[in-house]
Design a protein around this motif. Structure first.
Motif, mmCIF file in Angstrom:
data_model
loop_
_atom_site.group_PDB
_atom_site.id
_atom_site.type_symbol
_atom_site.label_atom_id
_atom_site.label_comp_id
_atom_site.label_asym_id
_atom_site.label_seq_id
_atom_site.Cartn_x
_atom_site.Cartn_y
_atom_site.Cartn_z
ATOM 1 N N PRO A 79 4.668 -10.048 -7.548
ATOM 2 C CA PRO A 79 3.910 -10.545 -6.395
ATOM 3 C C PRO A 79 4.305 -11.970 -6.016
ATOM 4 N N SER A 80 4.359 -12.240 -4.708
ATOM 5 C CA SER A 80 4.759 -13.576 -4.251
ATOM 6 C C SER A 80 3.551 -14.466 -3.963
ATOM 7 N N SER A 81 2.352 -13.960 -4.237
ATOM 8 C CA SER A 81 1.135 -14.761 -3.993
ATOM 9 C C SER A 81 -0.038 -14.088 -4.683
ATOM 10 N N SER A 82 -1.159 -14.794 -4.735
ATOM 11 C CA SER A 82 -2.363 -14.173 -5.294
ATOM 12 C C SER A 82 -2.827 -13.044 -4.377
ATOM 13 N N GLN A 83 -2.592 -13.186 -3.061
ATOM 14 C CA GLN A 83 -2.958 -12.092 -2.135
ATOM 15 C C GLN A 83 -2.143 -10.842 -2.458
ATOM 16 N N ALA A 84 -0.818 -10.996 -2.609
ATOM 17 C CA ALA A 84 0.042 -9.839 -2.913
ATOM 18 C C ALA A 84 -0.377 -9.207 -4.235
ATOM 19 N N MET A 85 -0.730 -10.057 -5.188
ATOM 20 C CA MET A 85 -1.152 -9.534 -6.489
ATOM 21 C C MET A 85 -2.399 -8.677 -6.339
ATOM 22 N N MET A 86 -3.353 -9.156 -5.550
ATOM 23 C CA MET A 86 -4.605 -8.396 -5.399
ATOM 24 C C MET A 86 -4.381 -7.092 -4.654
ATOM 25 N N VAL A 87 -3.534 -7.122 -3.619
ATOM 26 C CA VAL A 87 -3.249 -5.876 -2.880
ATOM 27 C C VAL A 87 -2.548 -4.891 -3.820
ATOM 28 N N ALA A 88 -1.649 -5.406 -4.660
ATOM 29 C CA ALA A 88 -0.929 -4.530 -5.600
ATOM 30 C C ALA A 88 -1.887 -3.890 -6.606
ATOM 31 N N VAL A 89 -2.772 -4.684 -7.134
ATOM 32 C CA VAL A 89 -3.745 -4.157 -8.107
ATOM 33 C C VAL A 89 -4.593 -3.075 -7.437
ATOM 34 N N HIS A 90 -5.043 -3.366 -6.235
ATOM 35 C CA HIS A 90 -5.878 -2.430 -5.482
ATOM 36 C C HIS A 90 -5.108 -1.152 -5.131
ATOM 37 N N SER A 91 -3.789 -1.278 -4.917
ATOM 38 C CA SER A 91 -2.981 -0.124 -4.507
ATOM 39 C C SER A 91 -2.361 0.609 -5.697
ATOM 40 N N GLY A 92 -2.590 0.120 -6.898
ATOM 41 C CA GLY A 92 -2.050 0.792 -8.080
ATOM 42 C C GLY A 92 -0.566 0.548 -8.307
ATOM 43 N N VAL A 93 -0.084 -0.622 -7.893
ATOM 44 C CA VAL A 93 1.327 -0.967 -8.152
ATOM 45 C C VAL A 93 1.373 -1.830 -9.415
ATOM 46 N N GLU A 120 0.833 -1.216 0.000
ATOM 47 C CA GLU A 120 0.000 0.000 0.000
ATOM 48 C C GLU A 120 0.862 1.260 0.000
ATOM 49 N N GLU A 121 1.963 1.220 0.767
ATOM 50 C CA GLU A 121 2.847 2.390 0.833
ATOM 51 C C GLU A 121 3.583 2.598 -0.502
ATOM 52 N N ILE A 122 3.963 1.521 -1.160
ATOM 53 C CA ILE A 122 4.593 1.658 -2.482
ATOM 54 C C ILE A 122 3.589 2.289 -3.454
ATOM 55 N N GLY A 123 2.347 1.861 -3.347
ATOM 56 C CA GLY A 123 1.285 2.449 -4.177
ATOM 57 C C GLY A 123 1.155 3.952 -3.931
ATOM 58 N N ARG A 124 1.249 4.325 -2.667
ATOM 59 C CA ARG A 124 1.151 5.758 -2.344
ATOM 60 C C ARG A 124 2.325 6.533 -2.962
ATOM 61 N N LEU A 125 3.530 5.953 -2.886
ATOM 62 C CA LEU A 125 4.709 6.631 -3.461
ATOM 63 C C LEU A 125 4.567 6.793 -4.976
ATOM 64 N N ILE A 126 3.984 5.801 -5.612
ATOM 65 C CA ILE A 126 3.774 5.870 -7.062
ATOM 66 C C ILE A 126 2.782 6.991 -7.381
ATOM 67 N N ARG A 127 1.689 7.024 -6.625
ATOM 68 C CA ARG A 127 0.622 8.012 -6.846
ATOM 69 C C ARG A 127 1.074 9.429 -6.519
ATOM 70 N N GLU A 128 1.678 9.565 -5.323
ATOM 71 C CA GLU A 128 1.929 10.926 -4.823
ATOM 72 C C GLU A 128 3.309 11.468 -5.181
ATOM 73 N N ASP A 129 4.325 10.594 -5.263
ATOM 74 C CA ASP A 129 5.689 11.081 -5.546
ATOM 75 C C ASP A 129 6.097 10.794 -6.988
ATOM 76 N N GLY A 130 5.265 10.046 -7.692
ATOM 77 C CA GLY A 130 5.541 9.788 -9.104
ATOM 78 C C GLY A 130 6.730 8.878 -9.365
ATOM 79 N N ILE A 131 7.101 8.035 -8.377
ATOM 80 C CA ILE A 131 8.224 7.126 -8.656
ATOM 81 C C ILE A 131 7.751 5.972 -9.544
ATOM 82 N N HIS A 132 8.696 5.374 -10.247
ATOM 83 C CA HIS A 132 8.381 4.235 -11.122
ATOM 84 C C HIS A 132 8.869 2.951 -10.471
ATOM 85 N N VAL A 133 7.930 2.079 -10.212
ATOM 86 C CA VAL A 133 8.268 0.799 -9.585
ATOM 87 C C VAL A 133 7.436 -0.282 -10.254
ATOM 88 N N LEU A 134 8.057 -1.440 -10.448
ATOM 89 C CA LEU A 134 7.296 -2.609 -10.898
ATOM 90 C C LEU A 134 7.361 -3.648 -9.785
#
Ligand code: 5RP
Length: 229
Positions: free
Chosen positions: A56-70, A39-53
């Motif tokens: 995900p290490s699981s389907s849970q991580a994948m879903m949190v990433a999608v939800h957080s915009g990572v 979630e915090e990486i998602g915030r950095l992408i949204r608010e600070d404009g950093i580029h990160v890819l």
């Protein structure tokens, strides 16, 4: 009400995310603490404009990433990744760990292995003198479930099939396998136990993570413990 443990997990997550730099490919761990990281990486992408890819290490991580915009990538595209941030169930003073409480141990270990740096997050209850109070998760091929169980007993372990809470029957991992939670008592040589387990046909992976962590952040109500290799 937010408990001290939830606050500590978030604090550790924020400390770990300081390791994320622009243009990094980051392994996204699984579990409740790793979710704060994502979630915090998602915030950095949204608010600070950093580029990160993220990988995900699981389907849970994948879903949190999608939800957080990572945005996500794969190990096929990036077999070497810059950083992995993940949680743990137990960490000792040598930074060896037991992981897999969330059943994602196999992909978590693969992602950690692919990373140039591995940062672990949790609250202070994860720090132990000796590994082993937490049962060691072992992912096993369903076909070999009974034979793996028998071999684990020969190695001195008491295996328990992990049962699903939301449906009847065994937990089935993201890889289609079962998990045996094994009580070995306190573990004197995690590396050797990991090696013995991995020699058993049908064992896919173990939750013993030996010499994989570089930095560990374990937060407590009044601060943060930082362990380094
Ligand atoms: C999942 C894991 C988790 O990282 C571990 O269980 C810690 O989870 P949490 O942060 O929720 O305590 O290994 O397989």
């Amino acid at each position: 009400m937010v408990t001290w443990r939830e606050e500590a997990k978030r604090k550790a997550a924020l400390a770990a995310v300081q390791h994320v730099k622009d243009d990094f490919v980051v392994g996204l761990g699984s579990g409740s603490t790793a979710a704060y990281v994502i979630e915090e990486i998602g915030r950095l992408i949204r608010e600070d404009g950093i580029h990160v890819l993220g990988v995900p290490s699981s389907s849970q991580a994948m879903m949190v990433a999608v939800h957080s915009g990572v945005p996500l990538t794969t190990l096929d595209e990036h077999p070497v990744i810059d950083l992995d941030i993940d949680g743990a169930d137990e960490v000792d003073g040598k930074l060896d760990m037991i992981k897999g409480g969330g059943g994602a141990l196999t992909r978590e270990k693969i992602v950690a292995h692919a990373a140039k740096q591995v940062v672990i997050v949790g609250d202070e209850t994860k720090l132990v003198e000796k590994l082993g109070a937490f049962k060691v998760p072992v992912e096993a091929l369903p076909f070999a479930f009974a034979t793996v169980k028998a071999e684990i007993k020969k190695l001195g372990g008491k295996p328990f099939l992990r049962e699903s809470k939301g449906k009847v029957g065994a937990v089935v991992t993201d890889n289609g396998n079962y998990i045996l939670d094994v009580d070995f008592g306190f573990i004197s040589d995690a590396e050797e136990l990991n090696r013995q387990l991995k020699l058993v046909p049908g064992v896919i992976e173990t939750g013993l993570f030996v010499r994989l962590a570089d930095v560990v952040y374990l937060a407590k109500p009044d601060g943060i413990i930082k362990l380094e290799k």
